[in-house]
Design an enzyme around this catalytic site. Structure first.
Site, PDB file in Angstrom:
ATOM      1  N   ASP A 165       3.524   0.616   3.390  1.00  8.91           N
ATOM      2  CA  ASP A 165       4.845   0.206   3.877  1.00  8.91           C
ATOM      3  C   ASP A 165       5.930   1.198   3.476  1.00  8.91           C
ATOM      4  O   ASP A 165       7.109   0.858   3.445  1.00  8.91           O
ATOM      5  CB  ASP A 165       5.195  -1.191   3.364  1.00  8.91           C
ATOM      6  N   ASP A 206      11.334   3.124   2.387  1.00 10.54           N
ATOM      7  CA  ASP A 206      10.435   2.106   1.831  1.00 10.54           C
ATOM      8  C   ASP A 206      10.896   0.716   2.237  1.00 10.54           C
ATOM      9  O   ASP A 206      12.091   0.413   2.213  1.00 10.54           O
ATOM     10  CB  ASP A 206      10.422   2.226   0.306  1.00 10.54           C
ATOM     11  N   LYS A 220       9.331  -8.803 -11.667  1.00 12.13           N
ATOM     12  CA  LYS A 220       9.145  -8.022 -10.435  1.00 12.13           C
ATOM     13  C   LYS A 220       7.703  -8.002  -9.953  1.00 12.13           C
ATOM     14  O   LYS A 220       7.418  -8.284  -8.783  1.00 12.13           O
ATOM     15  CB  LYS A 220       9.641  -6.582 -10.648  1.00 12.13           C
TER      16      LYS A 220
END
Length: 1304
Positions: free
Chosen positions: A1219, A991, A1060
């Protein structure tokens, strides 16, 4: 020039017009004498075509008293004059035929470049009027000198007859119009504000086709215009120098054409709905085209022809036609062998200002091939005209789509005049010239691409199964819900359901037939467009089955009418597309080609040096007889799909009924509707809902049926997908699939792809083919475990939704008891919450049921996920329910169908992957993660052996089900005799570390930003979220010392988890408002945080997060601000933001001002908000906010595609979730190497500089009309901003190759 005009041209030895097109060849004016001498033996009464041909002629009521042929001819000539003047092409008077220069072309003529909008060109008409040859030579010379952009005709002497009042009035209006246009020309005669713009008089700019004149030349032209008499005001004037007159008028014409474009300076957005030939595909054109194609499918020639004639008759409606509509009608007439009607359609198309395309000539030649005794002269003249229009006979077979025997009929016609004609061998396929994939396509060394682990015969059998499924269109599968013991009541309810459905089908079928009969109406009014053709595309029983099947899908709380209507409309369109391919005999062609294509995939063949796209294109060229493999599926407009769906819903609401006393058969039966139409408010908007009666819900619940019905397109494929070879062919065998998924109804993306050079799309298509060719299988032990929990009331902590029986109870309200206003308000809120919660639980439960049932249905099979992409280039699997982009549950169920040994490092990567899934050691090095896995090996093995009865270590992980699946794989590997030889099917993930910020840091060469997102090698991974949280904490401490109360309250509550989501999404365009909502949600999850301060705290924190990011990523903010401001100015200039990815994929943002469309139906009037209509001006706010994240998404998709292609050439199995890259444990090291190399190669390209050049060249011509307004200042600022690329830092990209935690 139309086919009629072509055949009317006389040459030595040429046959007569009657012999050529079965028409009598009268002398004189072509159209007028056609009205006097109707064609004999035509399929339609000439009275019908008389009205259609005279499309602008006003209806006159003086034919009753005029019987003399001369008087009738005079009236026709008067009407002809009026038509020509209305068309704004030439001026004619009753007693003279005089042609003068036109300063102002019609918008259609100037846009298409057509020299004539009537049946005959000026030159041909003058020939028929016996003009002297000298005058004709002058005309031709003038046309050549002015680039054939203006028409200079000779003038005949004027008679003394006085013009009528309406002619004088029209002349006055035209003089005033010309005067106004010339006055505006003065305002725009100043030079362009571009220092490097070329000043060219009467010539097109090679960049964009816009015309420009210098200031001096414009002033000189206008002065000459003022000092010389007007041609229109004094027709007796004879100019001594016709060449100078032509040049002067040509320069004025150039200025006016330029002015017309500037007056509509937002047209570039509207041109997004035009194809390469300039044909428009707005909602009006698509509605008509869909209607004509539906009529063509039903062989309803009468209805299709009258519809086209109805729209052609009036100029305002004629503009809604494009050449594709005419060509579809031509093909219908070709099947009838009526060359006469095709000739008329050629003339009508040119009258509408449309140039015949290759498909029109295919229809004409097909018709000639079907005629038994078609003259070779007719065929020869048709081919001659085709070549004069810039086409070749080879082009017919290169670009056109053929159905059934059309190709053979065209060849038959061509062989009649050229017996030695042969199709040229196709040249070598163009190779993508993008430097990023130059090595991939070079094939300097022998290439061996990976194959499937299946033999030829098995692959053929799989293809036949997939073909059968798609032809059946639906598939019935067993539900995974626990099967309860069948009781007598269940048997009774199931039998009752069968009886009810049989009655519903009978009543719906009767109502459907009555409705069709009513819509068919009077054949004399068949030009009226309605839903009748769309109700004839399928068998009547199929429509009824679709309606009955949809009843069970409506949730107990109801569903919005718009959603149900769209679902029904789309199902009909998909069925129609499949039936169309079957009717056009495409099934056998696809089967033959795919069986040959299998040799490239099967493991028992030697062929492996072609890409799937290359080999399929090679086979298609080899098997070039019969129908074409590509189908021209014209997507239906969104409004049409909803209209058709609401019509069916209306039938369902009216006709589907149920006895109210179903539970008591002894009582008198009273029928009530099963479905109710009602209104409800959603976000302050009144929404129409369709809600089932509680009796139906109860019957369905008590019957407890154990089957589910799906469309075949929502299921994974049981054979490898059809490779994408163009924007119109790929993925499923028969089901229509878009290459680029988009907002429902948006067409600009598809048109943009079709305009794109084919080789520019090769890299994108090959990536989609590589992702789609990855074979999968089900992890059966994990699936069985999930199903057992699903049937045991679920587990929300493990993301297994509970059944509705676990929903909170509805609060009871006793109307007899008095209740305070506050208590009543609280009760209402609780009732609303219970309803919302129940709806959410039902939605989640059904979603899980669909995924698990599909997985269980294919548990013993191998399957594939065909892929397409969104408008930014991000790839997605086509099946919507069960795929690897799903939740933790669905990902845990999936395994690669092909296994590979773990090798030396494979087991280590499995352990590291396991720890990554748990989220326990995010900030630790890879070695520390590996050591931790060894430390907890006992828990890992216990989780694998006793997942529900052991220590349940896996349940505490971030991704519990994937963690459990990985525990099982590790257990099998460590217990095998030799772990290095253990065959693993398990996908291992790598990742990206906040991938959006990685691209920003690389674009800006930002050293600090690159360090924060692991572009620079470090001993341990850098956590950008922790970094931002620490920075925010420093800001908080500083403010707390200053006495800021909210900063003091937040002490101890700022963590990585709180910031986050905002940090992760700010790079993708999240605003401060959205970021505040994200932080508010995180704060509410903290039990100890005071709830009274949630709003103030979230407002404070979002400010600090944005400030922290600005300090940490200076280069990132500069680039993001540059992209945002560029998009804002581009949108304000009237254009949508477009760009091209480094791989050559064209992208356009579909955000436009919302247009409301009112759809009237029997149930309700639906107001549909359409925000993707490219004919509307761009939505500036959405364009500017979306450009930075969409641009970064296009870069991360480019990086993924490059990684996929080079992994494929290296023989790796590779798939991605944006991604997050997946491969076997054995090949993780190779994938990591390729991933880093391609990221460096991508950002070594001058991405921002190329973007700047593209934007400047694209939008430098959006010049505002008023040079004194603020628009001009914005225009100058836009060009300056687009040319000013943000400065970059000193970060060395080569360091990415050494970064362990770039992707980890």
């Amino acid at each position: 020039m139309s086919l009629l005009r072509l055949c009317a041209s006389r040459s030595p030895g040429a046959v007569s017009l009657k012999e050529l097109l079965l028409l009598q060849p009268p002398p004189g004016c072509h159209r007028c004498l056609q009205l006097r001498h109707p064609a004999k033996g035509s399929e339609w009464p000439w009275g019908f075509f008389r009205r259609n041909y005279s499309s602008i002629i006003l209806k006159k009521d003086d034919g009753k008293n005029q019987t003399c042929e001369r008087a009738l001819l005079l009236e026709v000539l008067k009407a002809r004059i009026q038509q020509l003047q209305a068309d704004n092409v030439t001026e004619m008077k009753c007693t003279e035929v005089q042609f003068v220069n036109r300063v102002n072309l019609t918008p259609l003529e100037s846009r298409t470049g057509s020299k004539n909008l009537t049946f005959l060109p000026a030159r041909e008409l003058k020939k028929s009027l016996n003009l002297n040859s000298a005058a004709l030579v002058k005309e031709i010379t003038a046309e050549e000198q002015t680039g054939k952009k203006s028409r200079v005709e000779t003038m005949l002497p004027k008679t003394t007859s006085a013009p009528s009042k309406w002619i004088e009035k029209l002349d006055k209006e035209k003089r005033n119009k010309t005067r106004r246009q010339l006055s505006v020309v003065k305002k725009v005669k100043a030079p362009l504000p571009l220092s490097n713009a070329k000043k060219v008089t009467g010539a097109k700019s090679t960049e964009s086709g816009r015309k420009s004149t210098s200031k001096a030349e414009a002033a000189k032209t206008l002065a000459a215009r003022r000092t010389s008499p007007s041609v229109m005001s004094n027709p007796h004037t004879v100019h001594p120098d016709p060449k100078s007159d032509a040049l002067r008028d040509s320069s004025i014409l150039t200025e006016v054409e330029k002015l017309d474009q500037q007056l509509n300076n937002w047209e570039p957005s509207a041109k997004l709905l035009e194809d390469e030939e300039g044909n428009k595909y707005g909602d009006a054109q698509r509605n008509i085209l869909s209607y004509i194609e539906a009529c063509a499918f039903n062989n309803d020639l009468d209805r299709a022809h009258q519809c086209v004639m109805f729209h052609h008759r009036i100029l305002t409606r004629r503009k809604q036609l494009n050449i594709k509509i005419y060509s579809v009608l031509m093909h219908l007439w070709a099947k009838k062998g009526s060359l006469n009607q095709i000739g008329k359609l050629f003339s009508l198309a040119e009258e509408a200002g449309l140039k015949p395309n290759l498909d029109c000539y295919v229809a004409a030649l097909e018709c000639m091939g079907r005629m038994e005794n078609c003259s070779s002269h007719v065929i020869a003249r048709c081919i001659q005209q085709l070549e004069e229009d810039g086409f070749t006979m080879q082009d017919l077979f290169k670009t056109c789509v053929f159905r059934k025997d059309e190709r053979e009929m065209v060849l038959k016609a061509i062989y009649a005049v050229e017996p030695n004609f042969q199709l040229l061998s196709e040249p070598e396929m163009e190779v993508c010239q993008c430097p990023l994939v130059k090595h991939f396509y070079s094939k300097v060394e022998p290439v061996k691409y990976p194959k499937l682990d299946l033999c030829v015969e098995e692959l053929k059998e799989r293809f036949d199964r997939q073909l059968s499924k798609e032809q059946a269109d639906t598939i019935t599968i067993d539900s995974v819900e626990v099967t309860k013991p069948i009781t007598e009541k269940m048997k009774r309810m199931r039998k009752r359901l069968v009886d009810l459905r049989a009655k519903w089908q009978k009543s719906l079928l009767q109502a459907f037939r009555e409705c069709k009969f009513h819509l068919a109406g009077d054949r004399s009014c068949s030009w009226r467009m309605n839903l009748y053709p769309y109700l004839c595309l399928l068998d009547e029983e199929e429509y009824v089955d679709i309606m009955v099947q949809s009843i069970a899908n409506i949730p107990p709380n109801g569903e919005a009418l718009l959603i149900i209507a769209k679902e029904l409309g789309n199902r009909i369109y998909n069925k129609f597309s499949i039936r169309k391919k079957v009717k056009n005999e495409m099934v056998d062609k696809i089967k033959d080609i795919y069986h040959a294509y299998i040799e490239l995939l099967a493991k028992d063949t030697e062929l492996n040096n072609f890409l799937p796209r290359e080999y399929l294109m090679k086979l298609e060229k080899k098997m070039n007889l019969g129908t074409s493999l590509i189908s021209e599926d014209s997507p239906w407009p969104h409004v049409l799909i909803v209209h058709l769906g609401t019509h069916l819903v209306d039938l369902m609401v009216r006709e589907i009924k149920i006895p109210i006393n179903t539970q008591n058969p002894g009582h008198e039966k009273k029928l009530i509707p099963v479905l109710y139409h009602m209104y409800s408010f959603r976000s302050n908007k009144q929404i129409g809902f369709i809600k089932p009666h509680p009796i139906l819900t109860q019957i369905l619940s008590e019957a407890a049926e154990t089957t589910l019905i799906f469309d075949s397109c929502v299921m994974p494929m049981v054979c490898a997908p059809i490779p994408w070879t163009s924007s119109r062919l790929g993925a499923y065998v028969l089901t229509p699939t878009k290459l680029m998924r988009c907002v429902e109804g948006a067409l600009q993306h598809q048109l943009l792809l079709e305009k794109c050079k084919s080789s520019d799309l090769h890299a994108v298509l090959d990536t989609l083919n590589q992702l789609g060719n990855c074979a999968w299988k089900v992890n059966k032990p994990i699936l069985d475990l999930i199903i057992s929990i699903f049937n045991d009331k679920g587990n929300e902590n493990l993301e297994i939704p509970p059944p509705l029986s676990e929903a909170p109870d509805m609060p009871k309200f006793n109307p007899k008891c008095e209740i305070s206003p506050a208590a009543k308000s609280l009760l209402k809120k609780k009732i609303a919450w219970v309803r919302k919660r129940s709806a959410e639980m039902h939605s989640l439960r059904m979603d899980a049921l669909y995924k698990l049932s599909i997985a269980n249905h294919i548990r013993d099979d191998i399957f594939w996920f065909p892929h397409n992409m969104d408008f930014r280039g991000r790839t997605y699997p086509c099946p919507p329910y069960f795929n690897h982009l799903g939740s933790d549950v669905t990902r845990a169920i999936l395994l690669f169908a092909e296994g590979k040994p773990l090798g030396e490092h494979g087991l280590n990567w499995l352990k590291i992957h396991l720890v990554n899934l748990t989220g326990f050691k995010k900030n630790c090095s890879l070695k520390e993660r590996h050591d931790y896995a060894d430390k907890v090996m006992a828990d890992i093995l216990d989780s694998a052996d006793n997942p529900l009865t052991g220590r349940k270590w896996w349940m505490n992980a971030d991704e519990p089900w994937q963690t459990l699946a990985c525990c099982t794989e590790i257990a099998h590997a460590v217990r095998s005799p030799d772990p290095t030889k253990y065959i693993s099917y398990f996908p291992v993930h790598q990742d990206g570390s906040c991938n959006g910020l990685q691209h920003y840091a690389a674009l800006g060469r930002d050293v600090i930003g690159a360090t924060s997102v692991n572009l620079i090698p470090c001993e341990v991974p850098q956590d950008v979220y922790n970094g931002v949280a620490q920075q925010v904490e420093e800001f908080r401490k500083r403010d707390a010392e200053k006495g800021v109360k909210i900063a003091q309250i937040l002490e101890g509550f700022i963590s990585r988890k709180v910031v986050k989501q905002t940090v992760m999404t700010v790079v993708y365009g999240v605003t401060r408002f959205g970021g505040r909502l994200q932080i508010e949600k995180r704060l509410k999850e903290i039990e100890d945080f005071p709830k009274d301060y949630v709003w103030d705290a979230s407002h404070y924190l979002v400010q600090q997060v944005f400030s922290s990011l600005k300090e940490m990523f200076t280069g990132t903010r500069e680039i993001q601000d540059w992209l945002t401001e560029s998009a804002r100015l581009i949108a304000r200039s009237g254009s949508s933001v477009e760009w091209v990815t480094p791989l050559g994929l064209p992208i356009v943002q579909p955000y436009h001002r919302t247009r409301t469309t009112l759809l009237r139906s029997n149930l309700q009037n639906l107001k549909m908000q359409i925000s993707h209509d490219a004919t509307q001006r761009p939505d500036t706010v959405k364009q500017k906010n979306a450009f930075p994240p969409n641009f970064i998404h296009s870069l991360d998709s480019t990086h993924m595609m490059l990684t996929a292609l080079y992994c494929y050439s290296a023989g790796l199995t590779f798939v991605s979730v944006h991604d997050c890259f997946w491969t076997h444990a054995f090949t993780v090291d190779v994938m990591n190497k390729v991933c880093r190399e391609q990221f460096v190669a991508l950002h070594t390209q001058p991405i921002l500089q190329d973007l700047s050049k593209f934007l400047v060249n694209k939008y430098r011509h959006n010049i505002p009309v008023d040079r004194k307004s603020k628009k001009l200042q914005e225009y100058k600022r836009m060009l300056e901003l687009l040319s000013k690329v943000p400065k970059t830092g000193e970060f060395d990209l080569e360091k990415v190759k050494e970064s362990t935690y770039f992707f980890s």
